[in-house]
Design a protein around this motif. Structure first.
Motif, PDB file in Angstrom:
ATOM      1  N   GLY A  56     -31.665 -35.919  65.771  1.00 24.32           N
ATOM      2  CA  GLY A  56     -32.066 -34.809  64.920  1.00 24.32           C
ATOM      3  C   GLY A  56     -30.913 -34.029  64.351  1.00 24.32           C
ATOM      4  N   ASN A  57     -29.703 -34.613  64.391  1.00 20.84           N
ATOM      5  CA  ASN A  57     -28.501 -33.969  63.840  1.00 20.84           C
ATOM      6  C   ASN A  57     -28.271 -32.581  64.434  1.00 20.84           C
ATOM      7  N   ILE A  58     -28.510 -32.446  65.725  1.00 21.07           N
ATOM      8  CA  ILE A  58     -28.256 -31.182  66.388  1.00 21.07           C
ATOM      9  C   ILE A  58     -26.760 -30.870  66.371  1.00 21.07           C
ATOM     10  N   HIS A  59     -26.430 -29.613  66.133  1.00 24.84           N
ATOM     11  CA  HIS A  59     -25.059 -29.111  66.250  1.00 24.84           C
ATOM     12  C   HIS A  59     -24.972 -28.410  67.604  1.00 24.84           C
ATOM     13  N   VAL A  60     -24.211 -28.933  68.518  1.00 23.65           N
ATOM     14  CA  VAL A  60     -24.239 -28.395  69.881  1.00 23.65           C
ATOM     15  C   VAL A  60     -23.154 -27.355  70.149  1.00 23.65           C
ATOM     16  N   GLY A  61     -21.976 -27.546  69.580  1.00 18.57           N
ATOM     17  CA  GLY A  61     -20.858 -26.665  69.900  1.00 18.57           C
ATOM     18  C   GLY A  61     -20.992 -25.261  69.360  1.00 18.57           C
ATOM     19  N   ALA A  62     -21.708 -25.087  68.253  1.00 21.94           N
ATOM     20  CA  ALA A  62     -21.794 -23.785  67.599  1.00 21.94           C
ATOM     21  C   ALA A  62     -22.501 -22.739  68.450  1.00 21.94           C
ATOM     22  N   SER A  63     -23.306 -23.163  69.397  1.00 20.15           N
ATOM     23  CA  SER A  63     -23.917 -22.210  70.336  1.00 20.15           C
ATOM     24  C   SER A  63     -23.211 -22.232  71.687  1.00 20.15           C
ATOM     25  N   ARG A  75     -32.766 -27.911  65.442  1.00 18.48           N
ATOM     26  CA  ARG A  75     -32.468 -28.149  66.851  1.00 18.48           C
ATOM     27  C   ARG A  75     -31.240 -27.390  67.328  1.00 18.48           C
ATOM     28  N   THR A  76     -30.352 -27.075  66.407  1.00 22.47           N
ATOM     29  CA  THR A  76     -29.158 -26.302  66.740  1.00 22.47           C
ATOM     30  C   THR A  76     -29.531 -25.001  67.432  1.00 22.47           C
ATOM     31  N   GLY A  77     -30.624 -24.379  66.975  1.00 25.23           N
ATOM     32  CA  GLY A  77     -31.085 -23.153  67.604  1.00 25.23           C
ATOM     33  C   GLY A  77     -32.104 -23.393  68.686  1.00 25.23           C
ATOM     34  N   ALA A  78     -33.173 -24.117  68.348  1.00 23.33           N
ATOM     35  CA  ALA A  78     -34.314 -24.260  69.253  1.00 23.33           C
ATOM     36  C   ALA A  78     -33.976 -25.057  70.512  1.00 23.33           C
ATOM     37  N   PHE A  79     -33.139 -26.083  70.385  1.00 18.41           N
ATOM     38  CA  PHE A  79     -32.716 -26.872  71.537  1.00 18.41           C
ATOM     39  C   PHE A  79     -31.386 -26.351  72.098  1.00 18.41           C
ATOM     40  N   GLY A  80     -30.530 -25.879  71.184  1.00 18.41           N
ATOM     41  CA  GLY A  80     -29.170 -25.503  71.572  1.00 18.41           C
ATOM     42  C   GLY A  80     -29.109 -24.354  72.551  1.00 18.41           C
ATOM     43  N   ALA A 118     -27.772 -20.559  64.983  1.00 20.12           N
ATOM     44  CA  ALA A 118     -26.779 -20.955  65.988  1.00 20.12           C
ATOM     45  C   ALA A 118     -26.307 -19.723  66.762  1.00 20.12           C
ATOM     46  N   GLY A 119     -26.116 -18.614  66.044  1.00 24.16           N
ATOM     47  CA  GLY A 119     -25.723 -17.375  66.697  1.00 24.16           C
ATOM     48  C   GLY A 119     -26.796 -16.830  67.612  1.00 24.16           C
ATOM     49  N   PHE A 120     -28.056 -16.911  67.175  1.00 21.70           N
ATOM     50  CA  PHE A 120     -29.157 -16.471  68.029  1.00 21.70           C
ATOM     51  C   PHE A 120     -29.155 -17.248  69.345  1.00 21.70           C
ATOM     52  N   ALA A 121     -28.956 -18.569  69.248  1.00 27.43           N
ATOM     53  CA  ALA A 121     -28.958 -19.408  70.453  1.00 27.43           C
ATOM     54  C   ALA A 121     -27.839 -19.001  71.405  1.00 27.43           C
TER      55      ALA A 121
END
Length: 462
Positions: free
Chosen positions: A99-106, A152-157, A205-208
């Motif tokens: 899902g192209n999640i961005h993991v590091g930003a959170s 997914r960056t927010g919801a999963f991250g 990403a910031g919210f996460a």
């Protein structure tokens, strides 16, 4: 799922840097370097100054640094702003197949804010926390095989960032589980903001990151969350991914293998699924030069592709409506093709070039031509240029064009870091950048993680 499904919390509690294989440690370092670079590049991106102003007015205890600013705020606020800066340019890492999640930003902003709030941890402890958090986000994204529209960056991250924050705090397994339950109550973020070109794309990403810090601190203070936050009847997967996750997969083997070593690091500051079009456009640019042609010689551009590819991109890529802001540009395939064809590259400066008349003209020239069955496997389309009115130049658009080799990632990370500093600071700071790179490359040897924050701030101010 067995009754021991949350034993991974004990693994996380006990995890030491010596338990993590070398490749995973290297990827954690790459991610730390990459995220700090894109934070510096994104420090003045649209929306960031408003966040800084608002959170400064709200004040609070000066616990953690807002990177690139002479400002300390409560740890959740610092994590939010740093996370938004990290994701602002869509230049941060991705897990391409999940899902192209961005993991590091959170994860990285949460870990850094939490570490500074506690007075700092060792570099080895920080790196262990980052590796743990990144792996958690990667694993959850991979379990959820169906794309249901979550960002997914927010919801999963948030869950990976929560693990990182807990690890920095030194929480035990029961409290880590409580923190994940608290994180469930804050997990959020859909991709509607991408369709609408909204600044909440970067805010999520910031919210996460911020909510992860809050979740860890709440758990430490004795607040409780859902006891089965991931697989419960109303837990994350059942509510957020109904019929869209692999029920046979859990986290029992957490710490024995690392999915994070499949991360990609972006060479271009735009949505990862668009990178293959840039690669094809750069090849076309080289072909134009080799034939001693000019951009003005192009009379038509067709993008032939599978119907599925067209459906994915059509809402963001109307050729008759070039992007009006940075977020729209990052997902507008026509703009990205046009800019790459003209400049022979696509970097941060090209992302700002929205008003370039030649780019706008070329963007409007692009015509999509979807086919339901013509393309499959690696070949997903053709970029067809008509030059001198009748000659055709055709370049393949392939998935494999964006695959990264592990042997080249370190060079990509270091060169990208330098380019981010040049863009973010507006002048050459090669010597200082090299000093920070050296520090980050040996982060496990640092006595206190605050040395990283101090070096970044000195770099900005110096």
């Amino acid at each position: 799922m067995s009754n021991d499904k949350y034993n991974f919390c004990t693994t996380i509690e006990r995890l030491d840097i010596s338990d993590i294989n070398v490749e995973a440690i290297n990827y954690a370092k790459y991610d730390l370097i990459d995220i700090l670079g894109v934070i510096i590049a994104g420090k003045n991106a649209p929306g960031i100054n408003q966040l800084v102003t608002l959170h400064s007015e709200w004040q609070g205890q000066p616990q953690s640094s807002v990177l690139c600013r002479d400002l300390k705020l409560p740890a959740p606020s610092a994590a939010l702003i740093n996370g938004a800066m990290a994701h602002a340019l869509d230049f941060d890492d991705t897990l391409d197949f999940a899902g192209n999640i961005h993991v590091g930003a959170s994860v990285v902003p949460a870990a850094l804010a939490m570490a500074e709030q506690t007075g700092g941890v060792t570099g080895a402890q920080l790196l262990t926390a980052i590796a743990s958090g990144i792996e958690m986000s990667c694993r959850l994204a991979a379990i959820a095989h169906e794309d249901l529209g979550w960002h997914r960056t927010g919801a999963f991250g948030i869950f990976g960032a929560t693990v990182a924050a807990c690890k920095v705090l030194g929480l035990d397994a029961p409290l880590i589980q409580q923190a994940l339950g608290i994180a469930l109550s804050q997990a959020s973020g859909t991709r509607q903001c991408i369709l609408d070109g909204a600044l909440t794309k970067r805010l999520q990403a910031g919210f996460a990151a911020s909510n992860a810090v809050t979740a860890a601190l709440y758990a430490q203070a004795g607040l409780t969350g859902a006891q089965d936050p991931l697989w419960g009847r109303y837990g994350f997967f059942e509510m957020y991914q109904p019929n869209g996750y692999d029920t046979s997969k859990g986290l029992e083997d957490f710490g024995t293998m690392y999915l994070m070593t499949d991360l990609s690091f972006k060479p271009y500051p735009c949505g990862r699924p668009t990178h293959k079009f840039i690669s094809a456009s750069l090849k076309a640019h080289a072909d134009i030069n080799s034939h001693r042609l000019k951009i003005e010689d192009i009379s038509a551009i067709k993008l032939k592709c599978g119907s599925e590819i067209f459906e994915r991109h059509k809402h963001n890529s109307d050729s008759l409506h070039p992007p009006q802001n940075q977020i729209e540009a990052q997902f507008h395939v026509g703009f990205l093709i046009a800019s790459s064809l003209i400049h022979g590259r696509f970097g941060l400066h090209q992302l700002d070039d929205l008003a370039n008349k030649q780019v706008v003209q070329l963007t409007r020239m692009i015509e999509w031509e979807p086919h339901p069955t013509n393309y499959q496997n690696d070949l997903i389309g053709h970029l067809e240029l008509t030059v001198n009115n009748n000659e055709k130049m055709i370049v393949e658009v392939t998935q494999s064009s964006v695959v990264q080799s592990p042997s080249t990632i370190s060079n990509l990370i270091y060169e990208k870091f330098r380019s981010c500093l040049e863009y973010g600071l507006g002048f050459d700071k090669t010597e200082q950048a090299q000093e920070l790179l050296g520090q980050l490359s040996a982060v496990e040897t640092l006595a206190n993680s605050s040395e990283i924050t101090n070096t970044v701030l000195n770099l900005i101010e110096g």
